[in-house]
Design a protein around this motif. Structure first.
Motif, PDB file in Angstrom:
ATOM      1  N   THR A 158      -1.935   3.060   7.109  1.00 58.31           N
ATOM      2  CA  THR A 158      -3.152   3.880   7.021  1.00 58.31           C
ATOM      3  C   THR A 158      -4.388   3.046   6.775  1.00 58.31           C
ATOM      4  O   THR A 158      -5.509   3.524   6.967  1.00 58.31           O
ATOM      5  CB  THR A 158      -3.014   4.905   5.884  1.00 58.31           C
ATOM      6  OG1 THR A 158      -2.762   4.207   4.651  1.00 58.31           O
ATOM      7  CG2 THR A 158      -1.854   5.861   6.163  1.00 58.31           C
ATOM      8  N   ARG A 187       9.535   0.071   4.199  1.00 62.65           N
ATOM      9  CA  ARG A 187       9.102   1.415   3.826  1.00 62.65           C
ATOM     10  C   ARG A 187      10.186   2.087   2.976  1.00 62.65           C
ATOM     11  O   ARG A 187      11.376   1.954   3.276  1.00 62.65           O
ATOM     12  CB  ARG A 187       8.813   2.244   5.083  1.00 62.65           C
ATOM     13  CG  ARG A 187       7.765   1.584   5.984  1.00 62.65           C
ATOM     14  CD  ARG A 187       7.426   2.412   7.201  1.00 62.65           C
ATOM     15  NE  ARG A 187       8.504   2.469   8.179  1.00 62.65           N
ATOM     16  CZ  ARG A 187       8.388   3.018   9.394  1.00 62.65           C
ATOM     17  NH1 ARG A 187       7.230   3.548   9.770  1.00 62.65           N
ATOM     18  NH2 ARG A 187       9.412   3.046  10.224  1.00 62.65           N
ATOM     19  N   GLN A 244       0.872  -1.174   0.000  1.00 67.57           N
ATOM     20  CA  GLN A 244       0.000   0.000   0.000  1.00 67.57           C
ATOM     21  C   GLN A 244       0.906   1.219   0.000  1.00 67.57           C
ATOM     22  O   GLN A 244       1.842   1.322   0.793  1.00 67.57           O
ATOM     23  CB  GLN A 244      -0.945   0.034   1.202  1.00 67.57           C
ATOM     24  CG  GLN A 244      -0.289   0.073   2.551  1.00 67.57           C
ATOM     25  CD  GLN A 244      -1.278   0.291   3.684  1.00 67.57           C
ATOM     26  OE1 GLN A 244      -1.236   1.323   4.342  1.00 67.57           O
ATOM     27  NE2 GLN A 244      -2.155  -0.674   3.932  1.00 67.57           N
ATOM     28  N   ALA A 245       0.651   2.126  -0.936  1.00 64.73           N
ATOM     29  CA  ALA A 245       1.480   3.339  -1.073  1.00 64.73           C
ATOM     30  C   ALA A 245       2.952   2.944  -1.110  1.00 64.73           C
ATOM     31  O   ALA A 245       3.367   2.169  -1.949  1.00 64.73           O
ATOM     32  CB  ALA A 245       1.168   4.305   0.060  1.00 64.73           C
ATOM     33  N   SER A 246       3.751   3.432  -0.161  1.00 60.03           N
ATOM     34  CA  SER A 246       5.190   3.166  -0.162  1.00 60.03           C
ATOM     35  C   SER A 246       5.580   2.081   0.835  1.00 60.03           C
ATOM     36  O   SER A 246       6.729   2.005   1.266  1.00 60.03           O
ATOM     37  CB  SER A 246       5.946   4.458   0.164  1.00 60.03           C
ATOM     38  OG  SER A 246       5.545   4.939   1.439  1.00 60.03           O
TER      39      SER A 246
END
Length: 288
Positions: free
Chosen positions: A282, A243, A210-212
């Motif tokens: 998140t 991350r 998810q995302a980074s």
């Protein structure tokens, strides 16, 4: 005399600062996550959880968790087991193929169909195929296991002579905190393992992004009483968040539940819920 003392003090201070500044951090801060907020999900279970943010040095602990009692690692041991197989050359690559021998390893009633076939090391890791890793254990040998597990401070590091299933019962044991300590050394490159073999584990353990952030993990489970498949089960979900702009987060969740079905999907789902509670992700949704 005062100058000499001052000089000595300066040397001591320099040594002290050098030693302690070389540490990443001293885990000085612990944030407790509210257990009561999830009381409806936790009914009938005993859950321990620890996540460590290697960027900030903060430990996130589910309140009232017992982080020191040791338990069988069950299939979470496939993380060190895969690395040991690759490091010793018993497995030449994550694509190392093994045929399933139904005479040597007869299928048990609970086996999923994906176990009942030949497969690669990476497939066996993802499918948690026990027979594959029991075959590996006989070739790796007791002394190699003892050497690696002792040097990595992996739980009690106990390996009986000639055993091919020591991680599945009451012999090899590891605590929730020790799982996190091991994973910290793993992602920090402190195990003395080659970059290529770490990358192989990274691919095998990948569970979405998810995302980074990319999620890497491994489950493990077994009956509290050996062979009592209708009774209580204990299990794990351990892993890390990789991350792009920060150091990783490592985490471990241990749960005891009334049955296998009560913890099967719970382990991973609740781990993600707690990681979200801690503000480390998140959303609990990760794209494959």
């Amino acid at each position: 005399m005062n100058r000499k003392l001052l000089s000595l003090f300066g040397v001591i201070s320099l040594v002290y600062f050098t030693c302690f500044s070389s540490l990443r951090y001293l885990h000085a801060e612990t944030v407790f996550l509210d257990r009561h907020e999830h009381s409806s999900q936790l009914h009938g279970t005993k859950v321990q959880f620890l996540a460590r943010d290697l960027e900030s040095g903060i430990d996130y602990v589910l309140a009232d968790s017992d982080l020191t009692t040791r338990h069988s690692p069950f299939s979470t041991f496939k993380i060190p087991n895969m690395l040991i197989a690759l490091e010793t050359g018993v497995s030449t690559s994550p694509d190392h193929w093994r045929d399933w021998d139904p005479v040597k390893r007869p299928a048990e009633e609970f086996w999923p169909d994906v176990w009942k076939q030949g497969q690669t090391l990476e497939q066996a890791f993802a499918r948690s195929a026990v027979w594959y890793f029991r075959d590996l254990a006989l070739e790796i040998g007791t002394e190699a296991y003892r050497d690696y597990l002792t040097s990595w401070a992996y739980g009690n590091s106990e390996v009986p002579e000639g055993s091919d299933h020591f991680w599945l019962g009451d012999i090899l044991k590891i605590s929730t905190r020790e799982q996190v300590d091991f994973l910290e050394k793993l992602v920090s490159g402190e195990l003395g393992v080659s970059r290529a073999n770490l990358d192989s584990l990274e691919r095998a353990s990948f569970q979405g992004s998810q995302a980074s952030i990319s999620l890497h993990g491994k489950t493990g489970t077994g009956p509290d009483q050996g062979g009592a498949w209708e009774g209580r089960f204990s299990g794990w979900y351990v892993g890390y968040l990789r991350r792009t702009e920060k150091r990783p987060v490592v985490f471990a969740l241990h749960v005891s539940a009334p049955s296998f079905s009560a913890l099967s999907s719970f382990r991973k789902a609740f781990s993600l819920t707690l990681l979200q509670d801690a503000g480390l992700i998140t959303s609990v949704q990760f794209e494959p």
